[in-house]
Design a protein around this motif. Structure first.
Motif, PDB file in Angstrom:
ATOM      1  N   LEU A  97       0.862  -1.174   0.000  1.00  0.00           N
ATOM      2  CA  LEU A  97       0.000   0.000   0.000  1.00  0.00           C
ATOM      3  C   LEU A  97       0.902   1.229   0.000  1.00  0.00           C
ATOM      4  O   LEU A  97       1.970   1.219   0.617  1.00  0.00           O
ATOM      5  N   LEU A 152      -4.383  -5.991  -1.533  1.00  0.00           N
ATOM      6  CA  LEU A 152      -5.845  -6.069  -1.457  1.00  0.00           C
ATOM      7  C   LEU A 152      -6.299  -7.096  -0.432  1.00  0.00           C
ATOM      8  O   LEU A 152      -7.281  -6.879   0.290  1.00  0.00           O
ATOM      9  N   LEU A 155      -6.135  -5.495   2.902  1.00  0.00           N
ATOM     10  CA  LEU A 155      -7.275  -4.602   3.108  1.00  0.00           C
ATOM     11  C   LEU A 155      -8.524  -5.392   3.484  1.00  0.00           C
ATOM     12  O   LEU A 155      -9.246  -5.029   4.424  1.00  0.00           O
ATOM     13  N   HIS A 162     -11.685  -1.531  -1.245  1.00  0.00           N
ATOM     14  CA  HIS A 162     -11.010  -0.424  -1.924  1.00  0.00           C
ATOM     15  C   HIS A 162     -11.976   0.369  -2.791  1.00  0.00           C
ATOM     16  O   HIS A 162     -11.973   1.592  -2.793  1.00  0.00           O
ATOM     17  N   VAL A 165     -10.398  -0.330  -7.699  1.00  0.00           N
ATOM     18  CA  VAL A 165      -9.235  -1.079  -8.164  1.00  0.00           C
ATOM     19  C   VAL A 165      -9.131  -0.946  -9.679  1.00  0.00           C
ATOM     20  O   VAL A 165     -10.078  -1.247 -10.409  1.00  0.00           O
ATOM     21  N   PHE A 183      -7.518   5.886  -2.017  1.00  0.00           N
ATOM     22  CA  PHE A 183      -8.492   5.301  -1.090  1.00  0.00           C
ATOM     23  C   PHE A 183      -9.650   6.244  -0.758  1.00  0.00           C
ATOM     24  O   PHE A 183     -10.369   6.030   0.205  1.00  0.00           O
ATOM     25  N   SER A 186     -12.957   4.462  -0.640  1.00  0.00           N
ATOM     26  CA  SER A 186     -12.959   3.171   0.044  1.00  0.00           C
ATOM     27  C   SER A 186     -14.020   3.130   1.138  1.00  0.00           C
ATOM     28  O   SER A 186     -14.425   4.168   1.672  1.00  0.00           O
ATOM     29  N   ASP A 223     -14.224  -5.833  -5.354  1.00  0.00           N
ATOM     30  CA  ASP A 223     -12.799  -5.601  -5.610  1.00  0.00           C
ATOM     31  C   ASP A 223     -12.195  -6.744  -6.411  1.00  0.00           C
ATOM     32  O   ASP A 223     -11.342  -6.526  -7.283  1.00  0.00           O
TER      33      ASP A 223
END
Length: 320
Positions: A97, A152, A155, A162, A165, A183, A186, A223
């Motif tokens: 990230l 991912l 996350l 997210h 993507v 983000f 998100s 995602d």
């Protein structure tokens, strides 16, 4: 990371603490420092533009190379998305990230400050007018996909979706290590037993999952669908919207002859059939019309790592 910069007047609502208990003040950077880092946001430091605004490269006083995302007042993205970006990145930390250095909210500005990614975004290395002269190898593409999948997966284990993507939101550092970015839209899943979020549809056409586009039902599998589109971009080196051939591959079992026809010709001859099949089957499953038929990101990660293992005999046999 905590900032050594001076504090400024609060302009973010409830600026003393975020919902995750991370103080905003730890990340606040004075505007004068950013002005200095970019020579008054000179155009020669401009490196791109997105929905939030223009992006500039710069160097802070301590020598840190940074990317500055400066809000465009005409942008539809709001202070809420600015806050969300800070919230997510101040409690989520992972090698795949992007790292948040800080932010600035002085003088009616909204500026986000990140580590600078030397090699830009993934899309720029797959297709487009700024395509490098040397195409990325299949092994390099696999490693980038694996790294992005790890980000991912992290996350999702932290109940973060997210929601945007795409290949432009996968950045590459000087060693081509991928890092997920952007983000602002998100969402977090607040309840452990919650199956989905009902929300306004946001994101880019070509990447949005069917159930999200039609009913506004957002899940981690949304995602996964978007990432499946990215996998095909990596395989074919073509834009997400150019998917007529991709969608013809939905029938099972996967036909290797069809898959081989859409592979980027610059790498087709160097991919082992077993690796191509594993990668293709994984990408197809990510694009399943029903979310329940898509794999989890953890499963996708495992399959991509396996696809790389299946390619490794070629790596070992190559005298170069």
């Amino acid at each position: 990371m905590g900032s050594k910069y001076s504090k400024a007047t609060n302009s973010i609502n409830d600026a003393s603490n975020l919902s995750y208990g991370v103080p905003f003040e730890n990340y606040r950077v004075p505007f004068v420092d950013l002005d200095e880092a970019t020579n008054n946001f000179d155009d020669k430091f401009f490196i791109g533009e997105g929905g939030f605004g223009k992006v500039y490269r710069g160097v802070l006083r301590d020598g840190t190379k940074v990317a500055l995302k400066r809000h465009n007042p005409d942008s539809r993205q709001s202070i809420e998305e600015f806050e969300t970006e800070i919230e997510i990145l101040s409690f989520c930390s992972h090698p795949h990230l992007v790292s948040l250095i800080g932010f600035c909210d002085e003088r009616n500005e909204m500026i986000l400050i990140y580590d600078y990614m030397e090699n830009g975004n993934l899309k720029s290395h797959l297709y487009g007018s700024d395509l490098p002269t040397m195409s990325m190898s299949w092994e390099q593409r696999l490693e980038i996909c694996i790294g992005a999948a790890r980000g991912l997966h992290y996350l999702h284990t932290n109940r973060v979706i997210h929601r945007d993507v795409k290949s432009t939101n996968i950045l590459l550092d000087e060693n081509f290590v991928p890092k997920i970015t952007d983000f602002g839209i998100s969402k977090t899943m607040p309840e452990l037993d919650q199956t989905h979020l009902s929300t306004v549809v946001k994101g880019n056409i070509g990447y949005i999952a069917p159930e999200y586009a039609l009913r506004g039902q957002l899940t981690e599998k949304s995602d996964v669908y978007s990432f499946g589109v990215v996998l095909f971009e990596v395989l074919c080196a073509r834009p997400a919207l150019d998917r007529s051939e991709i969608m013809s591959l939905d029938d099972e079992p996967l036909k290797m002859g069809q898959l081989e026809q859409i592979v980027d010709p610059t790498i087709a001859a160097k991919i082992r059939p077993e690796s191509l099949r594993m990668f293709g089957e994984t990408a197809i499953k990510c694009l399943a019309p029903s979310s329940k038929n898509r794999p989890s990101m953890g499963d996708v990660l495992w399959k991509l790592e396996y696809a790389l293992c299946l390619q490794e005999p070629t790596i070992q046999d190559d005298p170069e």
